[in-house]
Scaffold this active site. Sequence first.
Site, PDB file in Angstrom:
ATOM      1  N   ARG A 129     -10.176  23.820  27.060  1.00  0.00           N
ATOM      2  CA  ARG A 129     -10.930  23.608  25.679  1.00  0.00           C
ATOM      3  C   ARG A 129     -10.087  23.077  24.973  1.00  0.00           C
ATOM      4  O   ARG A 129      -8.969  23.399  24.755  1.00  0.00           O
ATOM      5  CB  ARG A 129     -11.428  24.856  25.103  1.00  0.00           C
ATOM      6  CG  ARG A 129     -13.026  25.274  25.754  1.00  0.00           C
ATOM      7  CD  ARG A 129     -13.755  24.366  25.285  1.00  0.00           C
ATOM      8  NE  ARG A 129     -15.174  24.392  25.624  1.00  0.00           N
ATOM      9  CZ  ARG A 129     -15.531  24.037  26.963  1.00  0.00           C
ATOM     10  NH1 ARG A 129     -14.954  23.214  27.699  1.00  0.00           N
ATOM     11  NH2 ARG A 129     -16.953  24.487  27.375  1.00  0.00           N
TER      12      ARG A 129
ATOM     13  N   GLU B 196     -14.699  16.333  19.734  1.00  0.00           N
ATOM     14  CA  GLU B 196     -15.165  15.643  20.777  1.00  0.00           C
ATOM     15  C   GLU B 196     -16.412  14.716  20.249  1.00  0.00           C
ATOM     16  O   GLU B 196     -17.268  15.282  19.352  1.00  0.00           O
ATOM     17  CB  GLU B 196     -15.641  16.114  21.974  1.00  0.00           C
ATOM     18  CG  GLU B 196     -14.264  16.768  22.453  1.00  0.00           C
ATOM     19  CD  GLU B 196     -14.642  17.575  24.034  1.00  0.00           C
ATOM     20  OE1 GLU B 196     -15.878  17.659  24.263  1.00  0.00           O
ATOM     21  OE2 GLU B 196     -13.577  18.172  24.593  1.00  0.00           O
TER      22      GLU B 196
ATOM     23  N   HIS C  96     -14.006  14.732  28.800  1.00  0.00           N
ATOM     24  CA  HIS C  96     -14.716  15.794  29.103  1.00  0.00           C
ATOM     25  C   HIS C  96     -15.397  15.726  30.517  1.00  0.00           C
ATOM     26  O   HIS C  96     -16.726  15.902  30.250  1.00  0.00           O
ATOM     27  CB  HIS C  96     -15.429  16.264  27.937  1.00  0.00           C
ATOM     28  CG  HIS C  96     -15.740  17.903  28.061  1.00  0.00           C
ATOM     29  ND1 HIS C  96     -15.731  18.738  26.967  1.00  0.00           N
ATOM     30  CD2 HIS C  96     -16.056  18.626  29.209  1.00  0.00           C
ATOM     31  CE1 HIS C  96     -16.116  20.026  27.105  1.00  0.00           C
ATOM     32  NE2 HIS C  96     -15.954  20.086  28.638  1.00  0.00           N
TER      33      HIS C  96
HETATM   34  N1  LIG Z   1     -13.677  20.635  31.352  1.00  0.00           N
HETATM   35  C1  LIG Z   1     -14.568  21.304  31.672  1.00  0.00           C
HETATM   36  O1  LIG Z   1     -15.691  20.462  32.002  1.00  0.00           O
HETATM   37  C2  LIG Z   1     -14.900  22.507  31.978  1.00  0.00           C
HETATM   38  C3  LIG Z   1     -14.168  23.579  31.194  1.00  0.00           C
HETATM   39  N2  LIG Z   1     -14.587  24.908  31.344  1.00  0.00           N
HETATM   40  C4  LIG Z   1     -13.708  25.835  30.610  1.00  0.00           C
HETATM   41  O2  LIG Z   1     -12.467  26.303  31.474  1.00  0.00           O
HETATM   42  C5  LIG Z   1     -12.363  27.505  31.092  1.00  0.00           C
HETATM   43  C6  LIG Z   1     -12.184  28.620  32.213  1.00  0.00           C
HETATM   44  O3  LIG Z   1     -13.534  28.857  32.601  1.00  0.00           O
HETATM   45  P1  LIG Z   1     -13.453  29.940  33.844  1.00  0.00           P
HETATM   46  O4  LIG Z   1     -12.630  29.792  34.707  1.00  0.00           O
HETATM   47  O5  LIG Z   1     -14.773  29.630  34.363  1.00  0.00           O
HETATM   48  O6  LIG Z   1     -13.616  31.209  33.229  1.00  0.00           O
HETATM   49  P2  LIG Z   1     -13.404  32.585  33.412  1.00  0.00           P
HETATM   50  O7  LIG Z   1     -13.900  33.492  32.498  1.00  0.00           O
HETATM   51  O8  LIG Z   1     -13.561  32.908  34.876  1.00  0.00           O
HETATM   52  O9  LIG Z   1     -11.700  32.770  33.275  1.00  0.00           O
HETATM   53  C7  LIG Z   1     -11.092  32.706  32.254  1.00  0.00           C
HETATM   54  C8  LIG Z   1      -9.791  33.645  32.101  1.00  0.00           C
HETATM   55  O10 LIG Z   1      -9.050  33.510  30.887  1.00  0.00           O
HETATM   56  C9  LIG Z   1      -8.528  34.638  30.827  1.00  0.00           C
HETATM   57  N3  LIG Z   1      -8.068  34.880  29.348  1.00  0.00           N
HETATM   58  C10 LIG Z   1      -9.005  35.234  28.127  1.00  0.00           C
HETATM   59  N4  LIG Z   1      -8.050  35.131  27.023  1.00  0.00           N
HETATM   60  C11 LIG Z   1      -6.638  34.926  27.416  1.00  0.00           C
HETATM   61  C12 LIG Z   1      -5.587  34.847  26.698  1.00  0.00           C
HETATM   62  N5  LIG Z   1      -5.615  34.905  25.620  1.00  0.00           N
HETATM   63  N6  LIG Z   1      -4.424  34.687  27.518  1.00  0.00           N
HETATM   64  C13 LIG Z   1      -4.471  34.288  28.821  1.00  0.00           C
HETATM   65  N7  LIG Z   1      -5.617  34.344  29.527  1.00  0.00           N
HETATM   66  C14 LIG Z   1      -6.737  34.818  28.927  1.00  0.00           C
HETATM   67  C15 LIG Z   1      -9.491  35.962  31.428  1.00  0.00           C
HETATM   68  O11 LIG Z   1      -8.848  37.207  31.686  1.00  0.00           O
HETATM   69  C16 LIG Z   1      -9.920  35.259  32.428  1.00  0.00           C
HETATM   70  O12 LIG Z   1      -9.497  35.562  33.740  1.00  0.00           O
HETATM   71  C17 LIG Z   1     -13.261  27.782  29.982  1.00  0.00           C
HETATM   72  O13 LIG Z   1     -12.500  27.598  28.480  1.00  0.00           O
HETATM   73  C18 LIG Z   1     -14.388  26.805  30.231  1.00  0.00           C
HETATM   74  O14 LIG Z   1     -15.011  26.576  29.028  1.00  0.00           O
HETATM   75  C19 LIG Z   1     -15.177  25.306  32.314  1.00  0.00           C
HETATM   76  C20 LIG Z   1     -15.997  24.240  33.186  1.00  0.00           C
HETATM   77  C21 LIG Z   1     -16.043  22.912  32.876  1.00  0.00           C
HETATM   78  O1  LIG Z   2     -18.970  24.125  31.510  1.00  0.00           O
HETATM   79  C1  LIG Z   2     -18.076  23.924  30.662  1.00  0.00           C
HETATM   80  O2  LIG Z   2     -17.325  24.956  29.960  1.00  0.00           O
HETATM   81  C2  LIG Z   2     -17.794  22.519  30.309  1.00  0.00           C
HETATM   82  O3  LIG Z   2     -17.014  22.233  29.463  1.00  0.00           O
HETATM   83  C3  LIG Z   2     -18.639  21.586  30.648  1.00  0.00           C
HETATM   84  O4  LIG Z   2     -19.018  20.773  30.019  1.00  0.00           O
HETATM   85  P1  LIG Z   2     -20.360  19.840  30.090  1.00  0.00           P
HETATM   86  O5  LIG Z   2     -21.219  20.580  30.443  1.00  0.00           O
HETATM   87  O6  LIG Z   2     -19.791  18.794  30.904  1.00  0.00           O
HETATM   88  O7  LIG Z   2     -20.667  19.052  28.768  1.00  0.00           O
END
Ligand SMILES: NC(=O)C1=CN([C@@H]2O[C@H](COP(=O)(O)OP(=O)(O)OC[C@H]3O[C@@H](n4cnc5c(N)ncnc54)[C@H](O)[C@@H]3O)[C@@H](O)[C@H]2O)C=CC1
Ligand SMILES: O=C(O)C(=O)COP(=O)(O)O
Length: 526
Positions: free
Chosen positions: A230, A259, A278
């Site tokens: 993020r 964004e 993104h």
């Molecule tokens: N760039 C993109 O298009 C995408 C971005 N994301 C983002 O990726 C991130 C991770 O997603 P997931 O792995 O599915 O989530 P998840 O919930 O499976 O994992 C997140 C991890 O972060 C840890 N966490 C929470 N607060 C923390 C802190 N202060 N310090 C260290 N660790 C901490 C949690 O314990 C958890 O293990 C999210 O922010 C999500 O929005 C997800 C999908 C696509």
């Molecule tokens: O699933 C997430 O957290 C993402 O950041 C993906 O974003 P998007 O659905 O591609 O706009």
Amino acid sequence: MSKILVSDPIDQAGIDILSQVAAVDVKTTLKPEELIEIIGEYDALMIRSGTRVTQEIIEAGTQLKIIGRAGVGVDNVDVPAATRKGIVVVNSPEGNTIAAAEHAIAMMLSMSRHIPDANASVKRGEWDRKTFVGAEVYKKTLGVVGLGKIGSHVANVAKAMGMKLLAFDPFISRERAEQLGCQLVDLDLLVQQSDYITLHIPKTPETTHLINAEMLAKMKPTTRIINCARGGIIDEQALAVAIQQGQIAGAALDVYESEPLKDSPLKSLGKEIILTPHLGASTTEAQVNVAIDVAEQIRDVLLGLPARSAVNIPGLSPDVLQELKPYMQLAETLGNLVGQLAGGRVELFNVRLQGELATNKSQPLVIAALKGLLYQALRERVNYVNANIEAKERGIRVIETRDASVRDYAGSLHLEATGTLGTHSVTGALLGEKEIHLTDIDGFPINVPPNKHMLFTLHRDMPGIIGKLGSILGSFNVNIASMQVGRKIVRGDAVMALSLDDPLPDGILSEITKVPGIRDAYTVTL
Ligand SMILES: NC(=O)C1=CN([C@@H]2O[C@H](COP(=O)(O)OP(=O)(O)OC[C@H]3O[C@@H](n4cnc5c(N)ncnc54)[C@H](O)[C@@H]3O)[C@@H](O)[C@H]2O)C=CC1
Ligand SMILES: O=C(O)C(=O)COP(=O)(O)O
């Protein structure tokens, strides 16, 4: 017919599912003020990261029942505002995990080998092999911040590439980290020792600017940082300075504080930085996954069924939900029934989970029971999302107890409501996995399925009562469908449960309680 607004690009597979139950409008270029203007017409809103669902939009969404985020992050939705209004917020926790993890790996390798700039230079007609000498990731240290779903997959792939793994995640056990081949360390050590740092944490007040000037100063001049989680977890201004001054070697970013990324010092940096718009979740596979996952949940909620990945309903994971589904209706029906028996204002609500329901996993049943209890007061305005808040605001103290030793049925629920008019209780179980049966009313054993219209009496078990009651109901033209008496001892106190084909007319209760031996009578409509 329900109406659904899709305000970000969603795969057609999702639209097809939504169209089974509603009229779907796809409008992906709405400005916030345009969205506020039209949102009042819609029962559901489906979004990705492009739509900010603010409190203002939620307030204007007077018909909204569900907001579906076709992806993971819900930081673009004011979830507390939705919760207060009883709007379910659902996401797709796993649909784009692989896509995001692979993007992070792609970013790490592209950055190490300067692929974007090398590609651009060849396309400009150059053949420059000196400028683009890169670095290998093999035997380098990767620091994974956030060892959740995406971080874990990144760790697995990085391990296969021969990287040494450090991880920082205060909510993950040492054993879990070790299983993934990661050494769990604190953030300071991770930033000091890593050659690559990849972020996979949600954006929260705690993680905002987690990587700031102070953290960047602790990194090695060869360190490269990747953010596919993020925007705003890294302080972008501080990052630009750190790269310019050679404090770190580079960065690869997919997400930004604001964004789309507009004016930013990051854009004027050279081959040290890679910027993508993104794209983490933008694979064909992930988009089909998240669209189907979230569209199915929107469809289910509009059909009155629970959602499997609601972010604002506690403890409703898909496997738990599957197991509990038949019991949710039981809990709701019993809650509604005991609320009507208690009448008046309920102050204390005791939910006892019995038999095989006496586990932590059954917690959603407490919410379902509470939803049933509040139904008389709030009707359709109460749901699984706001039942807890509504109970708190009404001063209802909810006590949850468990008794695994009750074995009359596989699992049963005992609810007791104490209010201004006294205490009443009801117990119920499922027969044949689906059929709800009331098995106890106010401590008297019975065995009746609930019915839309019911009458309960508390009376002395003596000859003539049933006949008199039957004639009163007959004189009001109310047809009895079934009747059962529950008693503990012969000619002692007893409860009668009658299922009626017709609603009870006004005034009938006072006639019934005039019958000698009948102490109390309650009508219930389910
Ligand atoms: N760039 C993109 O298009 C995408 C971005 N994301 C983002 O990726 C991130 C991770 O997603 P997931 O792995 O599915 O989530 P998840 O919930 O499976 O994992 C997140 C991890 O972060 C840890 N966490 C929470 N607060 C923390 C802190 N202060 N310090 C260290 N660790 C901490 C949690 O314990 C958890 O293990 C999210 O922010 C999500 O929005 C997800 C999908 C696509
Ligand atoms: O699933 C997430 O957290 C993402 O950041 C993906 O974003 P998007 O659905 O591609 O706009």
